[in-house]
Design an enzyme around this catalytic site. Structure first.
Site, PDB file in Angstrom:
ATOM      1  CB  CYS A 196      -0.880   0.020   1.236  1.00  0.00           C
ATOM      2  SG  CYS A 196      -1.838  -1.463   1.449  1.00  0.00           S
ATOM      3  NE  ARG A 230       4.863   1.637  -1.252  1.00  0.00           N
ATOM      4  CZ  ARG A 230       5.615   1.628  -0.165  1.00  0.00           C
ATOM      5  NH1 ARG A 230       6.821   2.110  -0.207  1.00  0.00           N
ATOM      6  NH2 ARG A 230       5.166   1.151   0.963  1.00  0.00           N
ATOM      7  CD1 TRP A 260      -0.242  -5.739  -3.538  1.00  0.00           C
ATOM      8  CD2 TRP A 260       0.056  -6.496  -1.463  1.00  0.00           C
ATOM      9  NE1 TRP A 260       0.370  -6.957  -3.621  1.00  0.00           N
ATOM     10  CE2 TRP A 260       0.563  -7.450  -2.366  1.00  0.00           C
ATOM     11  CE3 TRP A 260       0.136  -6.762  -0.100  1.00  0.00           C
ATOM     12  CZ2 TRP A 260       1.141  -8.651  -1.944  1.00  0.00           C
ATOM     13  CZ3 TRP A 260       0.701  -7.943   0.314  1.00  0.00           C
ATOM     14  CH2 TRP A 260       1.194  -8.875  -0.598  1.00  0.00           C
ATOM     15  CG  ASN A 281       0.212   2.214   3.729  1.00  0.00           C
ATOM     16  OD1 ASN A 281      -0.859   2.144   3.138  1.00  0.00           O
ATOM     17  ND2 ASN A 281       1.302   2.718   3.201  1.00  0.00           N
ATOM     18  N   GLY A 282      -0.489  -0.943   6.734  1.00  0.00           N
ATOM     19  CA  GLY A 282      -0.159  -1.799   7.874  1.00  0.00           C
ATOM     20  C   GLY A 282      -1.302  -2.747   8.176  1.00  0.00           C
ATOM     21  CD  GLU A 339      17.809 -12.182  -7.347  1.00  0.00           C
ATOM     22  OE1 GLU A 339      17.241 -12.707  -6.371  1.00  0.00           O
ATOM     23  OE2 GLU A 339      17.415 -11.129  -7.870  1.00  0.00           O
ATOM     24  CE  LYS A 343      14.454 -10.503  -9.720  1.00  0.00           C
ATOM     25  NZ  LYS A 343      15.135 -10.234  -8.489  1.00  0.00           N
ATOM     26  CD  GLU A 354      10.616 -11.233  -8.159  1.00  0.00           C
ATOM     27  OE1 GLU A 354      10.240 -10.479  -7.270  1.00  0.00           O
ATOM     28  OE2 GLU A 354      11.736 -11.133  -8.703  1.00  0.00           O
ATOM     29  CG  HIS A 384      21.373 -35.936  -3.457  1.00  0.00           C
ATOM     30  ND1 HIS A 384      21.861 -37.147  -3.023  1.00  0.00           N
ATOM     31  CD2 HIS A 384      22.446 -35.163  -3.720  1.00  0.00           C
ATOM     32  CE1 HIS A 384      23.193 -37.090  -3.009  1.00  0.00           C
ATOM     33  NE2 HIS A 384      23.568 -35.901  -3.432  1.00  0.00           N
ATOM     34  CE  LYS A 424      11.615  -2.170  -5.770  1.00  0.00           C
ATOM     35  NZ  LYS A 424      12.442  -3.232  -6.355  1.00  0.00           N
TER      36      LYS A 424
HETATM   37  C1  F6R Z   1      12.495  -9.768  -5.729  1.00  0.00           C
HETATM   38  C2  F6R Z   1      12.340  -8.787  -4.690  1.00  0.00           C
HETATM   39  C3  F6R Z   1      11.940  -9.247  -3.331  1.00  0.00           C
HETATM   40  C4  F6R Z   1      12.649  -8.399  -2.271  1.00  0.00           C
HETATM   41  C5  F6R Z   1      12.129  -8.765  -0.877  1.00  0.00           C
HETATM   42  C6  F6R Z   1      12.879  -8.018   0.206  1.00  0.00           C
HETATM   43  O1  F6R Z   1      12.812  -9.213  -6.947  1.00  0.00           O
HETATM   44  O2  F6R Z   1      12.506  -7.616  -4.914  1.00  0.00           O
HETATM   45  O3  F6R Z   1      12.188 -10.587  -3.156  1.00  0.00           O
HETATM   46  O4  F6R Z   1      14.019  -8.628  -2.361  1.00  0.00           O
HETATM   47  O5  F6R Z   1      10.770  -8.468  -0.793  1.00  0.00           O
HETATM   48  O6  F6R Z   1      12.760  -6.653   0.028  1.00  0.00           O
HETATM   49  P1  F6R Z   1      13.808  -5.649   0.624  1.00  0.00           P
HETATM   50  O7  F6R Z   1      15.117  -5.886  -0.011  1.00  0.00           O
HETATM   51  O8  F6R Z   1      13.244  -4.297   0.303  1.00  0.00           O
HETATM   52  O9  F6R Z   1      13.863  -5.909   2.096  1.00  0.00           O
END
Ligand code: F6R
Length: 602
Positions: free
Chosen positions: A2, A27, A75, A99-100, A478, A482, A485, A501, A597
């Site tokens: 949010c 976000r 969100w 928010n929260g 990672e 990517k 996502e 395994h 985000k």
């Molecule tokens: C993936 C991504 C998320 C963040 C995770 C932690 O592309 O961006 O997996 O890495 O939500 O977020 P931060 O780094 O802001 O604590």
């Protein structure tokens, strides 16, 4: 997650709110809304989906003169993403954005319903506005009512509330979710992140947990435990262009291309001839430290995991890494000799923040590696190394990861030298390699073209396995993250030596294996692991500086003199591959479904 914006002043309120919310779009959100009070008129607009829908709904609305206004991108947490559940939530004469998560909202709701209060939505937020109005009905003035309301709330919140009962004011409160107050010297702005006000406001005050108050024309009153607080405003950057796409198709693409430049920023003033220098750290900061514990989530967790290999191998210091949401509830044994590091792009991730609070409570020294100065994690940590990636807008993190890796590599060398774990000539070699990183991260047009062409062969299948060993195992995690996502295809990262395994049972021609095969780390071992998969007919895309004939597809990398240079180069390849597959599938690369985000709820 949010986003909140608020405005108090003479300008066109609708435009300021929608523009601010637009800056927070990255976000992630599923509905949006605004409420504007100008003179006696209190109007609101809400819409599901993109801000465009909200804009259309409020098309014919204009507000003149001084007024107060609040806006929100939601969100969904409690209740579906519907218009009814979108913020602002209203009572009979007030509106709130939040928010929260209000943890005790069910109890409050049941109590108020018994008193005859009617709820329209399924959200926790709606309880706030009803609590406020109920307190007014019981005879309190709006200030008392607001204080009484927030006193009842348990959980995390950043709140803005406007009411006909006090039509020239915005009430605000912060506890556990970010909120700031900004000004251009004349008008007052509120936002959950400074991205929303950069370009409009000149300075900002980042509220602390437990702070609340109200703002009106020319006056701002902030309180903590009923005592007035003096706000120390900090200058905001004025460069909005940074946050725009600059000709790239997507923010993610722009951010991949930016990595070379931002990594140079990360190194600026820190990579010296004699070693690494961190202006932010006192030499004595590491006194008494015997080991390291790192907590993070998602991509940041992957950088932590990769760094753990370097901390142990190069700096000879024990390093444990935990996913923050797991760490929080495992009742971990913590020692004061441990340096507790949190890594976070946003600095607001709820689980990471809570892990940090636990470490602080146990008396550990804390260091954060973060991209957002003044974020909650930065403010709470004893020391911070900023990653200097600039605003990252693509939901899928790219340049934040690259800069985290660079800061971690620098920290490894800093500690290695301080602990006498590295010889002078080896340190020199490391620094020399480090200085090449910006060049390695430059995206060659021919590479991007090749990946674009290859991507058409990877749009189906029953899954992707990204495999690697050592440092390249976290990179495999990672790379897979990517891809999943932004493409919504199933992808897993796996240590190559573990495939036999169990997962190798999945191998057939429809299983795509992305093999990270650096020549500087365990090349032969990796080669045999890939051969095992190839023998079972898995489709192999090998990424390596060494030609590999049995691969179905091959991307040749250029830098093989240092594992970290290979790491950075392969990182770019995996990012571009995910991007191109996602583009071909027609997905919204920058705002993938279901993702946010900044994850400010646990
Ligand atoms: C993936 C991504 C998320 C963040 C995770 C932690 O592309 O961006 O997996 O890495 O939500 O977020 P931060 O780094 O802001 O604590």
């Amino acid at each position: 997650m949010c986003g909140i914006v608020g405005y108090l002043g003479e300008k066109e309120k609708k435009e300021i709110l929608i523009e601010g919310l637009g800056e927070l779009e990255y976000r992630g959100y599923d509905s949006a809304g605004i409420a504007v009070m100008a003179g006696e008129e209190l109007r609101h607009f809400k819409a599901v989906g993109k801000l465009e829908n909200l804009k259309r709904k409020a098309e014919n609305f204009e507000s003149e003169g001084y007024g107060v206004a609040i806006g929100h991108t939601r969100w969904a947490t409690h209740g579906k993403p519907t218009e009814l559940n979108a913020h602002p939530h209203s009572g009979a004469f007030s509106y709130v954005v939040h928010n929260g998560i209000i943890e005790n909202y069910q109890q409050i709701r049941e109590r108020l319903e018994k008193e005859g209060v009617n709820f329209l939505s399924q959200t926790d937020t709606e309880t706030i506005v009803h609590l406020f109005e109920y307190a007014i009905k019981r005879g309190m003035d709006p200030h008392e009512a607001f204080v009484e309301t927030i006193g009842e709330l348990e959980g995390a919140f950043a709140i803005l509330l406007i009411s006909r009962a006090e039509p020239e004011k915005i009430f605000f409160a912060k506890n556990g979710s970010p909120l700031l107050i900004a000004t251009d010297g004349e008008d007052i702005y509120f936002a959950s992140s400074d991205t929303a006000v950069i370009g409009r406001a000149k300075e900002a005050y980042y509220l602390e947990d437990g702070e609340y108050g109200w703002a009106e024309r020319g006056r701002l009153a902030i309180f903590r435990e009923k005592e007035m607080v003096e706000a120390h405003f900090k200058n905001l950057p004025s460069d909005k262009a940074m946050a725009r796409k600059e000709g790239y198709r997507f923010f993610m693409e722009k951010e991949i291309y930016e990595q070379s430049r931002v990594i140079a920023d990360t190194m600026l003033g820190r990579v010296l001839d004699e070693g690494i220098f961190f202006e932010e750290l006192e030499e004595s900061f590491f006194d008494g430290i015997e080991n390291i514990e790192i907590c993070a989530c998602g991509t940041s967790y992957h950088s932590a995991l990769a760094a753990s290999y370097l901390f142990e191998r190069v700096a000879k210091i024990e390093c444990r890494v935990e996913i923050a949401s797991e760490f929080r509830y495992k009742e971990p044994l913590l020692s004061k000799r441990t340096l507790f590091i949190t890594i976070s792009q946003s600095g607001e991730t709820a689980d990471t923040l809570e892990a940090l609070k636990m470490a602080k409570k146990s008396g550990l020294k804390t260091l954060s590696i973060c991209n957002v100065d003044n974020s909650s994690i930065v403010r709470l940590s004893d020391a911070t190394l900023l990653t200097r990636a600039g605003i990252e807008k693509g939901v899928a993190s790219t340049k934040a990861f690259a800069t985290q890796m660079m800061v971690l590599w620098m920290l490894v060398l800093y500690l290695a030298k301080r602990r006498g774990a590295i010889e002078a000539c080896r340190l020199e070699e490391e620094l020399e390699a480090m200085r090449k990183a910006p060049k390695v991260l430059m995206v060659a047009e021919s590479l991007h073209q090749r990946i674009h062409r290859l991507s058409k062969r990877y749009l189906h299948g029953h899954g992707f396995f990204y495999i690697g060993r050592d440092l390249f195992y976290p990179l495999a995690l990672e790379g897979a993250l990517k891809l999943k996502e932004i493409s919504y295809l199933h992808a897993e990262g796996y240590p190559a030596g573990e495939m036999k395994h169990g997962p190798i049972a999945l191998a057939d021609s429809e299983l795509f294996t992305i093999a990270l095969m650096p020549s500087s780390v365990l090349y032969e071992k990796m080669r045999s692991n890939v051969e095992e998969l190839s023998a079972r007919d898995a489709t192999i895309l090998a990424i390596s500086p060494e030609r590999f004939d049995i691969a179905d597809d091959f991307i040749e990398t250029r830098y093989s003199e240092h594992p970290m240079l290979e790491f950075f180069e392969m990182m770019v390849v995996t990012q571009l591959l995910a991007l191109e597959i996602s583009v071909r599938l027609g997905n919204d690369v920058d705002m993938p479904r279901n993702l946010a985000k900044s994850v400010t709820v646990e």
